[in-house]
Write a protein that holds these residues in place. Structure first.
Motif, PDB file in Angstrom:
ATOM      1  N   THR A  50       0.812  -1.222   0.000  1.00  0.00           N
ATOM      2  CA  THR A  50       0.000   0.000   0.000  1.00  0.00           C
ATOM      3  C   THR A  50       0.848   1.276   0.000  1.00  0.00           C
ATOM      4  OG1 THR A  50      -1.779  -1.149   1.149  1.00  0.00           O
ATOM      5  CG2 THR A  50      -1.817   1.269   1.252  1.00  0.00           C
ATOM      6  N   ARG A  56      -4.593   9.052  -1.189  1.00  0.00           N
ATOM      7  CA  ARG A  56      -5.453   7.917  -0.849  1.00  0.00           C
ATOM      8  C   ARG A  56      -4.686   6.605  -0.967  1.00  0.00           C
ATOM      9  NH1 ARG A  56     -10.842   9.437   0.120  1.00  0.00           N
ATOM     10  NH2 ARG A  56     -10.544   7.578   1.389  1.00  0.00           N
ATOM     11  N   ALA A  57      -4.971   5.692  -0.033  1.00  0.00           N
ATOM     12  CA  ALA A  57      -4.282   4.398  -0.018  1.00  0.00           C
ATOM     13  C   ALA A  57      -4.679   3.560  -1.228  1.00  0.00           C
ATOM     14  CB  ALA A  57      -4.641   3.649   1.265  1.00  0.00           C
ATOM     15  N   VAL A  58      -3.697   3.012  -1.927  1.00  0.00           N
ATOM     16  CA  VAL A  58      -3.968   2.075  -3.021  1.00  0.00           C
ATOM     17  C   VAL A  58      -2.940   0.937  -2.947  1.00  0.00           C
ATOM     18  CG1 VAL A  58      -4.789   3.977  -4.496  1.00  0.00           C
ATOM     19  CG2 VAL A  58      -2.487   3.095  -4.807  1.00  0.00           C
ATOM     20  N   LYS A  59      -3.293  -0.190  -3.529  1.00  0.00           N
ATOM     21  CA  LYS A  59      -2.359  -1.319  -3.561  1.00  0.00           C
ATOM     22  C   LYS A  59      -1.472  -1.154  -4.789  1.00  0.00           C
ATOM     23  CE  LYS A  59      -5.592  -4.325  -1.156  1.00  0.00           C
ATOM     24  NZ  LYS A  59      -6.668  -5.324  -1.311  1.00  0.00           N
ATOM     25  N   SER A 111      -1.987   2.706   5.125  1.00  0.00           N
ATOM     26  CA  SER A 111      -3.451   2.620   5.201  1.00  0.00           C
ATOM     27  C   SER A 111      -3.972   3.400   6.400  1.00  0.00           C
ATOM     28  CB  SER A 111      -3.906   1.164   5.334  1.00  0.00           C
ATOM     29  OG  SER A 111      -3.826   0.521   4.100  1.00  0.00           O
ATOM     30  N   ASP A 114      -4.013   7.196   5.876  1.00  0.00           N
ATOM     31  CA  ASP A 114      -5.156   7.594   5.045  1.00  0.00           C
ATOM     32  C   ASP A 114      -6.448   7.554   5.868  1.00  0.00           C
ATOM     33  OD1 ASP A 114      -6.949   8.136   3.008  1.00  0.00           O
ATOM     34  OD2 ASP A 114      -6.819   6.157   2.082  1.00  0.00           O
TER      35      ASP A 114
ATOM     36  N   GLN B 102      -8.538   0.260  -0.150  1.00  0.00           N
ATOM     37  CA  GLN B 102      -7.639   0.457  -1.289  1.00  0.00           C
ATOM     38  C   GLN B 102      -8.353   0.172  -2.609  1.00  0.00           C
ATOM     39  OE1 GLN B 102      -6.864  -1.199   1.585  1.00  0.00           O
ATOM     40  NE2 GLN B 102      -4.672  -1.471   1.831  1.00  0.00           N
ATOM     41  N   ASN B 105     -10.742   2.959  -3.427  1.00  0.00           N
ATOM     42  CA  ASN B 105     -10.093   4.198  -3.879  1.00  0.00           C
ATOM     43  C   ASN B 105      -9.768   4.178  -5.358  1.00  0.00           C
ATOM     44  OD1 ASN B 105     -10.178   5.522  -1.450  1.00  0.00           O
ATOM     45  ND2 ASN B 105      -8.172   4.797  -0.765  1.00  0.00           N
ATOM     46  N   ARG B 106      -9.753   3.006  -6.003  1.00  0.00           N
ATOM     47  CA  ARG B 106      -9.429   2.940  -7.437  1.00  0.00           C
ATOM     48  C   ARG B 106     -10.563   2.398  -8.287  1.00  0.00           C
ATOM     49  NH1 ARG B 106      -5.346   5.323  -9.366  1.00  0.00           N
ATOM     50  NH2 ARG B 106      -5.705   4.229 -11.311  1.00  0.00           N
TER      51      ARG B 106
END
Ligand code: FAD
Ligand code: FES
Ligand code: FES
Lengths: 160, 261
Positions: A50, A56-59, A111, A114, B102, B105-106
């Protein structure tokens, strides 16, 4: 096909040519050598990878770098203050023993930051829900939840 | 070196032209379903056509009659939207329960509908609320949009631009999440709309579908008790490592009842 991209990583502008299918996780680790971002599963399940995109948190194992042209990316390396001290979230993880092997920690911290940014007054239940996308095989989560709750107080004091 | 191409069109017309010119290219939205499928070797597109630069596909508009969500609007944006929370709270709640933060968010609503994953949440809302799916070519009604496993009424190269949800009198969604992925083992969306009671189910069959026996029962009496004693055939439902078809069939009236409680 080489795709020209320009994005900001931890405040610095990065321009590069990448393959269309280059994942953000490999770009960060192999191209920029920012190895604080870990790859646990590479199947978008564990959250170890992450990072923040636009806050914003994304993988990062489930995003292409090409998709992020013009975006702002922050990794675990980007949250520590310049003087080398710890971010309040890192300090809280340390104080509460929120880690054992540490493999999941960078992702957990990203995470959790965020989460608190958008919900500064979280309950333990909300913390658990907010960390739904992050798995830890060691701690049993109790101390992670304690750490985030402690950081919420510390970060609340920092806020003007 | 990969041979894949990447395009970032700056207009819908350009995106449509690129899609029409290459049948093996894929529209790219959040990538939350495409990228995992590529890693599993289920998909090997020749090119990505990324909709990221099309700002007009992002955003939420609401009035007293309807809520329109742009195709590129993320699940997180729908979940946090005061307009959606006020007009159709069950839709905001559904979006807040997709996957994890997560993914929300996408991932986008357009990607979710075009994908028609058998266990996706949005298809249940689209069917139960009788939404209209707008594309670069036409407006498609919810009934008939979901055709089968990962199959929709979209023509090759057709691009979803927005989804319009009429505001219901009342509506509620309950999902029984598969604990590892949070996808719906079964999810039931119940709504009282201007065209009657609609009950849509996801997670149980090859794609989302409506359940007439429950709709008829709830049309007579819109209350949890109306679902009692209703049992559904399990013949066409999914069996996998998570649950049997019989268990899924059993969950449908149970979740409908919970949705109304
Ligand atoms: C760990 C994890 C958990 C998840 N849990 C859930 C869950 O609980 N519930 C749930 O519903 N979903 C879940 N998902 C799926 C998620 O919601 C995806 O975001 C969504 O299914 C696809 O949206 P996307 O924007 O990422 O689409 P993409 O992956 O970019 O695209 C998906 C498909 O749609 C097509 N497409 C995309 N946009 C358009 C458009 N505008 N017009 C035409 N075609 C288009 C693409 O070509 C592709 O075939 C999960 C995903 C992950 C990784
Ligand atoms: S490595 Fe990305 S989610 Fe596990
Ligand atoms: S501390 Fe080992 S995985 Fe979390």
């Amino acid at each position: 096909m080489a795709v020209p991209i320009e994005l900001t990583v931890n405040g610095k502008t990065v321009a590069a040519e990448v393959e269309a299918d280059t994942l953000l996780s490999s770009f960060l680790r192999e191209h920029l050598r920012l190895t604080g971002t870990h790859i646990g599963c590479d199947t978008s399940s564990c959250g170890a990878c992450t990072v923040h995109v636009g806050g914003r948190a994304v993988k990062s194992c489930n995003v292409l770098v090409a998709q992020l042209h013009g975006s702002e990316v922050t990794t675990i390396e980007g949250i520590t203050p310049r003087d080398g001290s710890l971010h309040p979230m890192q300090a809280a993880f340390k104080a509460c023993h929120g880690l054992q092997c540490g493999f999941c920690t960078a992702g957990m911290v990203m995470s959790a930051i965020d989460l608190l940014r958008h919900h500064p007054h979280t309950t333990d239940e909300e913390i658990r829900a907010g960390l739904e996308g992050n798995l830890c095989r060691c701690t049993g989560y109790q101390n992670i939840v304690k750490a985030v709750a402690m950081a919420a107080k510390a970060m609340g004091r920092q806020r003007p | 070196m990969s041979a894949m191409a990447y395009h970032r069109p700056s207009s819908l017309a350009e995106a449509a032209k690129l899609a029409a010119g290459d049948p093996d290219a894929r529209i790219l939205a959040g990538g939350q379903s495409i990228l995992p499928s590529m890693k599993l070797g289920l998909l090997a597109p020749s090119a990505f056509i990324d909709l990221a630069a099309l700002g007009e596909l992002r955003g939420i508009r609401a009035d007293r009659k309807s809520v329109t969500v742009g195709a590129m609007t993320t699940h997180a944006a729908v979940a946090a939207s005061p307009e959606v929370m006020a007009a159709i709270p069950s839709l905001a709640k559904l979006a807040a329960g997709i996957g994890d933060p997560q993914v929300r968010n996408r991932g986008t609503i357009g990607g979710s509908l075009a994908n028609s994953d058998p266990a996706a949440d949005y298809p249940a809302a689209v069917l139960a609320l009788n939404a209209t799916i707008r594309t670069n070519r036409r407006a498609l009604p919810a009934d008939g949009f979901f055709k089968g496993l990962f199959e929709t009424a979209l023509a090759p190269g057709e691009i979803i631009t927005a989804v319009e949800f009429p505001v219901p009198n009342t509506a509620s969604y309950v999902k029984f999440p598969q604990p590892a992925s949070r996808f719906a083992l079964v999810g039931v969306f119940v709504a009282q709309t201007s065209t009657g009671v609609r009950v849509a189910v996801t997670g149980a069959g090859p794609c989302a579908f409506r359940v007439k026996v429950l709709e008829d029962a709830l049309a007579r009496r819109y209350a949890p008790q109306a679902c009692e004693g209703i049992s559904l055939p399990s013949g066409d439902l999914n069996t996998d490592i998570h649950a049997s078809a019989e268990y899924r069939a059993h969950l449908i009236p149970v979740l409908a009842q919970r949705a109304l409680a």
